[in-house]
Write a protein that holds these residues in place. Structure first.
Motif, mmCIF file in Angstrom:
data_model
loop_
_atom_site.group_PDB
_atom_site.id
_atom_site.type_symbol
_atom_site.label_atom_id
_atom_site.label_comp_id
_atom_site.label_asym_id
_atom_site.label_seq_id
_atom_site.Cartn_x
_atom_site.Cartn_y
_atom_site.Cartn_z
ATOM 1 N N GLU A 68 0.839 -1.204 0.000
ATOM 2 C CA GLU A 68 0.000 0.000 0.000
ATOM 3 C C GLU A 68 0.875 1.255 0.000
ATOM 4 O OE1 GLU A 68 -3.233 -0.293 -0.435
ATOM 5 O OE2 GLU A 68 -3.485 1.875 -0.488
ATOM 6 N N LEU A 69 1.964 1.224 0.776
ATOM 7 C CA LEU A 69 2.893 2.361 0.771
ATOM 8 C C LEU A 69 3.492 2.558 -0.616
ATOM 9 C CD1 LEU A 69 4.685 1.835 4.211
ATOM 10 C CD2 LEU A 69 3.115 3.687 3.596
ATOM 11 N N GLY A 70 3.806 1.466 -1.287
ATOM 12 C CA GLY A 70 4.341 1.558 -2.645
ATOM 13 C C GLY A 70 3.349 2.205 -3.606
ATOM 14 N N LYS A 71 2.079 1.818 -3.483
ATOM 15 C CA LYS A 71 1.039 2.434 -4.332
ATOM 16 C C LYS A 71 0.935 3.930 -4.038
ATOM 17 C CE LYS A 71 -1.788 -1.711 -4.697
ATOM 18 N NZ LYS A 71 -3.024 -2.360 -4.226
ATOM 19 N N ASN A 72 1.012 4.290 -2.751
ATOM 20 C CA ASN A 72 0.939 5.709 -2.395
ATOM 21 C C ASN A 72 2.136 6.476 -2.950
ATOM 22 O OD1 ASN A 72 -1.495 5.451 -0.990
ATOM 23 N ND2 ASN A 72 -0.455 4.898 0.900
ATOM 24 N N MET A 73 3.316 5.865 -2.918
ATOM 25 C CA MET A 73 4.500 6.519 -3.480
ATOM 26 C C MET A 73 4.342 6.704 -4.990
ATOM 27 S SD MET A 73 6.667 7.300 -1.071
ATOM 28 C CE MET A 73 8.327 7.377 -1.732
ATOM 29 N N GLN A 74 3.760 5.727 -5.668
ATOM 30 C CA GLN A 74 3.525 5.860 -7.107
ATOM 31 C C GLN A 74 2.519 6.971 -7.396
ATOM 32 O OE1 GLN A 74 2.423 1.905 -8.283
ATOM 33 N NE2 GLN A 74 4.541 1.167 -8.246
ATOM 34 N N THR A 75 1.491 7.067 -6.565
ATOM 35 C CA THR A 75 0.497 8.133 -6.743
ATOM 36 C C THR A 75 1.149 9.497 -6.562
ATOM 37 O OG1 THR A 75 -1.275 6.688 -5.971
ATOM 38 C CG2 THR A 75 -1.701 9.061 -5.885
ATOM 39 N N ILE A 76 2.025 9.601 -5.576
ATOM 40 C CA ILE A 76 2.727 10.872 -5.343
ATOM 41 C C ILE A 76 3.639 11.195 -6.524
ATOM 42 C CG2 ILE A 76 4.501 11.977 -3.914
ATOM 43 C CD1 ILE A 76 3.191 10.557 -1.487
ATOM 44 N N THR A 77 4.343 10.211 -7.031
ATOM 45 C CA THR A 77 5.218 10.437 -8.192
ATOM 46 C C THR A 77 4.412 10.981 -9.362
ATOM 47 O OG1 THR A 77 6.683 8.648 -7.482
ATOM 48 C CG2 THR A 77 6.837 9.325 -9.780
ATOM 49 N N ILE A 128 -2.155 12.607 -0.099
ATOM 50 C CA ILE A 128 -1.675 11.222 0.002
ATOM 51 C C ILE A 128 -0.620 11.043 1.097
ATOM 52 C CG2 ILE A 128 -0.454 9.379 -1.262
ATOM 53 C CD1 ILE A 128 -3.340 9.822 -2.185
ATOM 54 N N THR A 129 0.209 12.031 1.326
ATOM 55 C CA THR A 129 1.337 11.840 2.247
ATOM 56 C C THR A 129 0.938 11.419 3.669
ATOM 57 O OG1 THR A 129 1.445 14.232 2.536
ATOM 58 C CG2 THR A 129 3.028 13.231 1.030
ATOM 59 N N PRO A 130 -0.200 11.855 4.202
ATOM 60 C CA PRO A 130 -0.558 11.338 5.541
ATOM 61 C C PRO A 130 -0.753 9.826 5.551
ATOM 62 C CG PRO A 130 -1.811 13.323 5.076
ATOM 63 C CD PRO A 130 -1.106 12.929 3.805
ATOM 64 N N ARG A 131 -1.095 9.236 4.425
ATOM 65 C CA ARG A 131 -1.238 7.777 4.365
ATOM 66 C C ARG A 131 0.108 7.093 4.573
ATOM 67 N NH1 ARG A 131 -5.128 7.321 -0.974
ATOM 68 N NH2 ARG A 131 -6.741 8.726 -0.190
ATOM 69 N N ILE A 132 1.189 7.804 4.242
ATOM 70 C CA ILE A 132 2.533 7.267 4.477
ATOM 71 C C ILE A 132 2.979 7.617 5.900
ATOM 72 C CG2 ILE A 132 4.959 7.443 3.765
ATOM 73 C CD1 ILE A 132 3.821 7.970 0.887
ATOM 74 N N THR A 138 11.079 7.992 8.175
ATOM 75 C CA THR A 138 10.117 7.955 7.072
ATOM 76 C C THR A 138 8.859 8.740 7.429
ATOM 77 O OG1 THR A 138 10.987 5.828 6.345
ATOM 78 C CG2 THR A 138 8.763 6.410 5.589
ATOM 79 N N HIS A 139 8.376 8.576 8.648
ATOM 80 C CA HIS A 139 7.187 9.333 9.076
ATOM 81 C C HIS A 139 7.462 10.839 8.998
ATOM 82 C CE1 HIS A 139 4.661 6.033 10.708
ATOM 83 N NE2 HIS A 139 5.812 5.431 10.821
ATOM 84 N N GLN A 140 8.629 11.262 9.494
ATOM 85 C CA GLN A 140 8.977 12.687 9.486
ATOM 86 C C GLN A 140 9.138 13.208 8.060
ATOM 87 O OE1 GLN A 140 12.471 12.989 11.938
ATOM 88 N NE2 GLN A 140 11.328 12.659 13.840
ATOM 89 N N ALA A 141 9.753 12.419 7.193
ATOM 90 C CA ALA A 141 9.943 12.845 5.805
ATOM 91 C C ALA A 141 8.591 13.006 5.110
ATOM 92 C CB ALA A 141 10.821 11.843 5.060
ATOM 93 N N ALA A 142 7.656 12.115 5.397
ATOM 94 C CA ALA A 142 6.317 12.214 4.796
ATOM 95 C C ALA A 142 5.587 13.455 5.312
ATOM 96 C CB ALA A 142 5.514 10.951 5.089
ATOM 97 N N ARG A 143 5.720 13.736 6.602
ATOM 98 C CA ARG A 143 5.077 14.946 7.148
ATOM 99 C C ARG A 143 5.675 16.209 6.524
ATOM 100 N NH1 ARG A 143 6.219 12.350 12.190
ATOM 101 N NH2 ARG A 143 4.537 10.900 12.593
ATOM 102 N N ALA A 144 6.990 16.218 6.340
ATOM 103 C CA ALA A 144 7.650 17.377 5.708
ATOM 104 C C ALA A 144 7.156 17.545 4.273
ATOM 105 C CB ALA A 144 9.169 17.188 5.745
#
Length: 150
Positions: free
Chosen positions: A42-51, A65-69, A101-107
Motif C-alpha cells: 500500500e505504501l508503494g502504491k501511495n508513493m507511485q500516486t505521489i510520483t 496522500i502523504t498522511p497515508r505514508i 520515514t514518518h517525518q519525511a512524509a510529514r515534511a
C-alpha cells in the motif's frame, strides 16, 4: 527502556518463538504473507500516486496522500512481536528508519500544502531515501527469514 518493559518484550518473544516453532513442527511450513507485506504494498502504491502527482504538479494530491505514508497502519501486535523478535538488537535501527520515514512524509505534506514545487521534489527525495535506507537494511533478511526466499 524500563526493566519491566524489557522483561515483557523478552517474555512475549519467547512465547511467540514457542508458538511458531510448534506450528513449524506441526507441518504448517507454508509461508503466509505478513500484514507488513500488505502495508508495504500500500505504501508503494501511495508513493507511485505521489510520483504521478508531482509530474502533474498536483500539490494538493501530494498533500492528500502523504498522511497515508506518515500515519501508515501497523502490523497486528502478534506479528509486530514476531518481527521485533527477528530483528533482535537492530530494533533501534528499524524504529529509527520508520520514524525518519514518518517525518519525511510529514515534511512532504507541509511543502505540498504550500504549493512549493522545489520543496516537494526535495522532500520527496528525502522520503525515498528514508525508504531505501530501511529496505537496504532489512528487506533481504526479512524475505529470507519470513518467506524462505534468497
Amino acid at each position: 527502556m524500563k526493566t519491566e518493559n524489557i522483561f515483557t518484550v523478552i517474555t512475549a518473544g519467547v512465547l511467540l518463538a514457542s508458538i511458531y516453532s510448534h506450528a513449524w513442527a506441526d507441518g504448517d511450513t507454508e509461508a503466509k504473507p505478513l500484514e507488513l507485506h500488505r502495508i508495504m504494498q500500500e505504501l508503494g502504491k501511495n508513493m507511485q500516486t505521489i510520483t504521478d502527482a508531482i509530474s502533474r504538479e498536483d500539490w494538493a494530491l501530494v498533500a492528500k496522500i502523504t498522511p497515508r505514508i506518515a500515519e501508515h497502519p501497523k502490523p497486528p501486535v502478534i506479528e509486530k512481536m514476531r518481527i521485533l523478535t527477528f530483528i533482535g538488537t537492530d530494533v533501534g535501527t528499524f524504529e529509527s528508519h520508520d520514524e525518519t520515514t514518518h517525518q519525511a512524509a510529514r515534511a512532504l505534506e507541509q511543502v505540498a500544502a504550500r504549493n512549493d514545487g522545489q520543496g516537494v521534489i526535495a522532500a520527496f527525495a528525502n522520503l525515498q531515501s528514508s525508504c531505501l535506507a530501511c529496505h537496504q537494511s532489512f528487506r533481504k533478511s526479512f524475505v529470507e527469514h519470513f518467506y524462505g526466499q534468497r
